[in-house]
Design a protein around this motif. Structure first.
Motif, PDB file in Angstrom:
ATOM      1  N   UNK A 112      -0.613  -2.547  13.919  1.00 15.45           N
ATOM      2  CA  UNK A 112       0.147  -3.611  13.353  1.00 15.45           C
ATOM      3  C   UNK A 112      -0.198  -4.090  11.872  1.00 15.45           C
ATOM      4  N   UNK A 113      -1.406  -3.945  11.634  1.00 15.17           N
ATOM      5  CA  UNK A 113      -1.755  -4.317   9.940  1.00 15.17           C
ATOM      6  C   UNK A 113      -1.004  -3.091   9.118  1.00 15.17           C
ATOM      7  N   UNK A 114      -1.195  -1.776   9.664  1.00 16.78           N
ATOM      8  CA  UNK A 114      -0.608  -0.859   8.511  1.00 16.78           C
ATOM      9  C   UNK A 114       0.847  -1.124   8.426  1.00 16.78           C
ATOM     10  N   UNK A 115       1.526  -1.542   9.445  1.00 14.11           N
ATOM     11  CA  UNK A 115       3.009  -1.547   9.229  1.00 14.11           C
ATOM     12  C   UNK A 115       3.256  -2.798   8.522  1.00 14.11           C
ATOM     13  N   UNK A 116       2.263  -3.853   8.472  1.00 14.36           N
ATOM     14  CA  UNK A 116       2.436  -5.042   7.584  1.00 14.36           C
ATOM     15  C   UNK A 116       2.256  -4.591   6.242  1.00 14.36           C
ATOM     16  N   UNK A 117       1.325  -3.790   5.690  1.00 15.47           N
ATOM     17  CA  UNK A 117       0.846  -3.527   4.320  1.00 15.47           C
ATOM     18  C   UNK A 117       1.422  -2.584   3.792  1.00 15.47           C
ATOM     19  N   UNK A 118       2.054  -1.620   4.509  1.00 14.63           N
ATOM     20  CA  UNK A 118       2.600  -0.322   3.974  1.00 14.63           C
ATOM     21  C   UNK A 118       3.706  -0.738   3.144  1.00 14.63           C
ATOM     22  N   UNK A 119       4.304  -0.042   2.226  1.00 14.12           N
ATOM     23  CA  UNK A 119       5.580   0.003   1.437  1.00 14.12           C
ATOM     24  C   UNK A 119       6.412   0.899   2.203  1.00 14.12           C
ATOM     25  N   UNK A 120       7.460   0.928   1.805  1.00 13.30           N
ATOM     26  CA  UNK A 120       8.522   1.974   2.311  1.00 13.30           C
ATOM     27  C   UNK A 120       8.004   3.302   1.939  1.00 13.30           C
ATOM     28  N   UNK A 121       7.875   4.243   2.856  1.00 12.62           N
ATOM     29  CA  UNK A 121       7.592   5.712   2.746  1.00 12.62           C
ATOM     30  C   UNK A 121       5.882   5.836   2.373  1.00 12.62           C
ATOM     31  N   UNK A 122       5.334   4.793   2.837  1.00 20.14           N
ATOM     32  CA  UNK A 122       3.804   5.117   2.518  1.00 20.14           C
ATOM     33  C   UNK A 122       3.097   6.107   3.679  1.00 20.14           C
ATOM     34  N   UNK A 139       0.966  -1.048  -0.128  1.00 17.72           N
ATOM     35  CA  UNK A 139      -0.050  -0.079  -0.063  1.00 17.72           C
ATOM     36  C   UNK A 139       0.620   1.446   0.123  1.00 17.72           C
ATOM     37  N   UNK A 140       0.408   2.182  -1.059  1.00  9.23           N
ATOM     38  CA  UNK A 140       1.328   3.552  -1.150  1.00  9.23           C
ATOM     39  C   UNK A 140       0.529   4.437  -0.117  1.00  9.23           C
ATOM     40  N   UNK A 141      -0.529   4.170   0.126  1.00  5.36           N
ATOM     41  CA  UNK A 141      -1.443   5.060   1.130  1.00  5.36           C
ATOM     42  C   UNK A 141      -2.580   4.136   2.124  1.00  5.36           C
ATOM     43  N   UNK A 142      -2.595   4.304   3.247  1.00  2.39           N
ATOM     44  CA  UNK A 142      -3.688   3.769   4.185  1.00  2.39           C
ATOM     45  C   UNK A 142      -4.228   4.742   4.785  1.00  2.39           C
ATOM     46  N   UNK A 143      -5.591   4.855   4.440  1.00  6.32           N
ATOM     47  CA  UNK A 143      -6.530   5.866   4.921  1.00  6.32           C
ATOM     48  C   UNK A 143      -7.758   5.624   5.691  1.00  6.32           C
ATOM     49  N   UNK A 144      -7.881   6.273   6.617  1.00  3.56           N
ATOM     50  CA  UNK A 144      -9.060   5.995   7.515  1.00  3.56           C
ATOM     51  C   UNK A 144     -10.142   7.390   7.524  1.00  3.56           C
ATOM     52  N   UNK A 145     -11.127   7.506   7.178  1.00  7.29           N
ATOM     53  CA  UNK A 145     -11.746   8.570   7.083  1.00  7.29           C
ATOM     54  C   UNK A 145     -12.983   8.652   8.205  1.00  7.29           C
ATOM     55  N   UNK A 146     -13.068   9.092   9.211  1.00 12.42           N
ATOM     56  CA  UNK A 146     -14.400   9.283  10.153  1.00 12.42           C
ATOM     57  C   UNK A 146     -14.601   7.906  10.639  1.00 12.42           C
ATOM     58  N   UNK A 147     -13.561   6.897  10.904  1.00 14.00           N
ATOM     59  CA  UNK A 147     -13.656   5.610  11.219  1.00 14.00           C
ATOM     60  C   UNK A 147     -12.639   5.220  12.496  1.00 14.00           C
ATOM     61  N   UNK A 148     -11.495   6.039  12.453  1.00 10.51           N
ATOM     62  CA  UNK A 148     -10.370   5.344  13.332  1.00 10.51           C
ATOM     63  C   UNK A 148     -10.790   5.318  14.755  1.00 10.51           C
TER      64      UNK A 148
END
Length: 253
Positions: free
Chosen positions: A121-131, A102-111
């Motif tokens: 933990x899931x963000x760190x797993x799916x994010x590419x470098x510099x995401x 993933x280049x961007x992980x966004x959560x809008x009005x949900x976090x």
């Protein structure tokens, strides 16, 4: 207010995924342009807790591929599917996304609903470098002077007891959320709409506090507010300004 108007006011508060898709305000183009520009690249964006796809659909204009994820089937069935945007039913804590993609992980009005440690933990797993990770929220809407006092009394005092505790995180602009990433300040932005009375009431119908009040037999409080606001509004077709401040926590993963 006539009996006919009262019946119509009752219909405003029969909310579901369809009302959510119809009445939740879309984000300004500047927000989506900022997210795309601050991301690692524009290949793949993941919108977590996407609801009925307000943000995901807009991200599709900037990213090669967008995946919107939400645990509610009733929400995503109303989301707009395009060539670049698809949806799946999944919780924030178990994302069906390949590692480092993933280049961007966004959560809008949900976090504020997430189990944040599991989500992170899931963000760190799916994010590419510099995401980019962006937690987006918008606060209490501001109406024009003739309406704002009555609206805020409803929001804070009448419907306030029915908001879940997580709503306080939204009201404080996510400032209290743990955010263990390389954070940087986003630009100031707001959502600005000109709405009729029916559009505003449709938006209010999507509030979880309204749903809880109705479930607990307090519909009269809501109908009284609808009647009062209609009397202050005047011609229900008149478009009046509604403004939400956008608050974000943004950081590089």
């Amino acid at each position: 207010m006539s009996v006919e108007r009262d019946d119509h006011a009752g219909n405003w508060f029969q909310a579901g995924g369809q009302n959510y898709a119809r009445f939740r305000p879309e984000y300004p183009p500047a927000l989506v342009a900022f997210l795309a520009g601050a991301s690692a690249d524009t290949r793949f964006a993941v919108d977590v807790g996407c609801g009925s796809g307000q943000l995901a659909a807009q991200l599709g204009a900037h990213f090669d591929s967008v995946l919107g994820l939400d645990p509610s089937a009733d929400q995503i069935v109303h989301a707009p599917v395009t060539e670049r945007v698809r949806y799946a039913q999944a919780p924030a804590e178990h994302l069906p996304v390949p590692d480092r993609s993933a280049s961007l992980v966004a959560a809008a009005q949900a976090a504020h609903w997430f189990d944040l440690p599991a989500f992170y933990a899931e963000v760190r797993r799916i994010a590419k470098a510099g995401a980019l990770l962006a937690l987006v929220s918008y606060g209490v809407p501001k109406l024009d002077e003739a309406l704002d006092e009555r609206f805020l009394h409803f929001y804070r005092d009448e419907i306030g007891p029915f908001w879940p505790p997580e709503r306080q995180l939204v009201d404080r602009g996510y400032a209290d959320l743990d955010f263990p990433f390389a954070e940087f300040p986003p630009p100031a932005m707001a959502i600005r709409k000109a709405w009729s009375l029916a559009e505003l009431m449709g938006y209010i119908s999507t509030w979880s506090a309204v749903k809880h009040a109705l479930e607990q037999g307090h519909g009269r409080v809501i109908e009284c507010f609808a009647t009062n606001l209609a009397a202050c509004w005047g011609d229900p077709e008149t478009k009046r300004p509604v403004t939400w401040p956008i608050n974000m926590r943004t950081g590089i993963v």
